[in-house]
Design a protein around this motif. Structure first.
Motif, short mmCIF file in Angstrom:
data_model
loop_
_atom_site.label_atom_id
_atom_site.label_comp_id
_atom_site.label_asym_id
_atom_site.label_seq_id
_atom_site.Cartn_x
_atom_site.Cartn_y
_atom_site.Cartn_z
N UNK A 197 8.94 -12.63 -14.76
CA UNK A 197 8.46 -13.50 -15.85
C UNK A 197 8.25 -12.71 -17.13
N UNK A 198 8.40 -13.38 -18.26
CA UNK A 198 8.32 -12.71 -19.56
C UNK A 198 6.98 -12.03 -19.78
N UNK A 199 5.92 -12.61 -19.27
CA UNK A 199 4.58 -12.05 -19.50
C UNK A 199 3.97 -11.55 -18.20
N UNK A 200 4.78 -10.98 -17.35
CA UNK A 200 4.28 -10.44 -16.09
C UNK A 200 3.30 -9.30 -16.38
N UNK A 201 2.23 -9.19 -15.60
CA UNK A 201 1.27 -8.09 -15.82
C UNK A 201 1.95 -6.74 -15.66
N UNK A 202 1.51 -5.78 -16.47
CA UNK A 202 2.07 -4.43 -16.37
C UNK A 202 1.79 -3.84 -14.99
N UNK A 203 2.75 -3.14 -14.46
CA UNK A 203 2.59 -2.54 -13.12
C UNK A 203 1.49 -1.48 -13.11
N UNK A 204 0.68 -1.49 -12.05
CA UNK A 204 -0.30 -0.44 -11.77
C UNK A 204 -0.03 0.06 -10.36
N UNK A 205 0.08 1.38 -10.21
CA UNK A 205 0.43 1.93 -8.90
C UNK A 205 -0.14 3.32 -8.75
N UNK A 206 -0.15 3.79 -7.50
CA UNK A 206 -0.55 5.15 -7.19
C UNK A 206 0.50 5.75 -6.25
N UNK A 207 0.83 7.00 -6.49
CA UNK A 207 1.72 7.70 -5.57
C UNK A 207 1.04 9.00 -5.16
N UNK A 208 0.90 9.18 -3.87
CA UNK A 208 0.35 10.41 -3.32
C UNK A 208 1.49 11.24 -2.75
N UNK A 209 1.31 12.55 -2.73
CA UNK A 209 2.35 13.46 -2.25
C UNK A 209 1.82 14.24 -1.06
N UNK A 210 2.65 14.34 -0.05
CA UNK A 210 2.21 14.98 1.19
C UNK A 210 3.27 15.94 1.70
N UNK A 211 2.83 17.11 2.15
CA UNK A 211 3.70 18.02 2.90
C UNK A 211 3.59 17.67 4.37
N UNK A 212 4.74 17.64 5.03
CA UNK A 212 4.84 17.21 6.43
C UNK A 212 5.41 18.36 7.23
#
Length: 282
Positions: free
Chosen positions: A259-274
């Motif tokens: 949609x034209x006025x969709x809310x701005x994305x908010x996100x979190x990315x965590x980084x992990x060593x495996x």
């Protein structure tokens, strides 16, 4: 599985046409249509960039065929107890242990070390809120053949690091919406098997990352309308050279169906060593 993904467009798998920002081929002359100037690219990434409009497939239609080892990403459901993802202390105290458990369960690893995270909101970043960044538009992979092992040595004491480096290890990004559903600037991920080593260009930022040049063989996916209880796991590095996804390029893009006025994305990315144990199939 590979044949299903190879033929997905021919079989009518739902997709959108999205614009992705690639590192421009150094052989191209400046001024070519689609180039982005100046020498510092979007969001401060070095280099010149060019947009390509490509099919980006609906990954929800292939959930059962996805894995971290092939094609390098998987969508899982997971509810977090974090009340405020903008509170760095709460994220480290509550979210890091959650991510460790989640990644351990998803990978079967012997040890998981969550070592960093980024919170992204274009509005809060432009308002100058501390510790908040904008979504990253250039196609990239967070770690390289060089910086993957470097992180192990930086984060573990020297004896443990050298012992861990004798066995298979990987880096996994854990991407989650803070507010849902995500409509504006979702994340696109590229099937690791469609990326050639020649497409990956090492560039030094805080550490060495791969920027990515365009290859028409790249197969892109996204997950429409992600909610806060959905998490995308993305393989950023794997020390195993054959038979597993090693690098999984990704980038933010504008969904033309939003949609034209969709809310701005908010996100979190965590980084992990495996870290895996010894053995040929680790």
């Amino acid at each position: 599985m590979s044949s299903a993904i190879d033929n997905d467009l021919a079989e009518g798998l739902r997709h959108i046409e999205g614009s992705l920002l690639y590192l421009a081929d150094p052989a191209e002359e400046p001024g070519t249509t689609g180039w982005h100037e100046p020498s510092l690219g979007p969001s401060g990434w070095p280099g010149r960039y060019r947009r390509y409009t490509l099919p980006i497939r609906d990954g929800r239609l292939m959930i059962t065929e996805l894995s971290l080892d092939r094609p390098g990403f998987v969508l899982v459901r997971n509810q977090s107890a974090v009340a405020n993802f903008y509170d760095q202390r709460e994220v480290r105290a509550v979210y890091y242990p959650e991510v460790e458990r989640l990644v351990k369960e998803a990978t079967g690893a012997a040890k998981v070390v969550v070592f960093a995270h980024d919170v992204r909101s274009i509005l809060k970043a432009r308002e100058g809120e501390k510790g908040v960044r904008e979504p990253v538009a250039p196609v990239h992979n967070d770690y390289t053949i060089k910086s993957g092992p470097e992180h192990v040595r930086q984060l573990l004491d020297s004896d443990e690091a050298e012992e861990r480096l004798k066995n298979r290890f990987a880096e996994v990004n854990v991407w989650r919406p803070i507010r849902g559903p995500v409509q504006s600037t979702p994340l696109a991920v590229c099937d690791s098997r469609s990326i050639a080593q020649k497409d990956l260009v090492p560039i030094d930022l805080k550490h060495e990352v791969y920027m990515v040049t365009f290859n028409p063989q790249h197969r892109w996916f996204y997950f429409p309308l992600m909610e806060t209880n959905e998490v995308l796991l993305i393989k950023g590095f794997d020390s195993m050279e054959y038979g597993r996804a090693r690098f999984t390029a990704h980038a933010a893009f504008e969904d033309p169906t939003a949609p034209a006025f969709a809310p701005a994305r908010e996100s979190i990315e965590a980084r992990a060593l495996v870290f895996y144990g010894p053995g040929p199939n680790a």
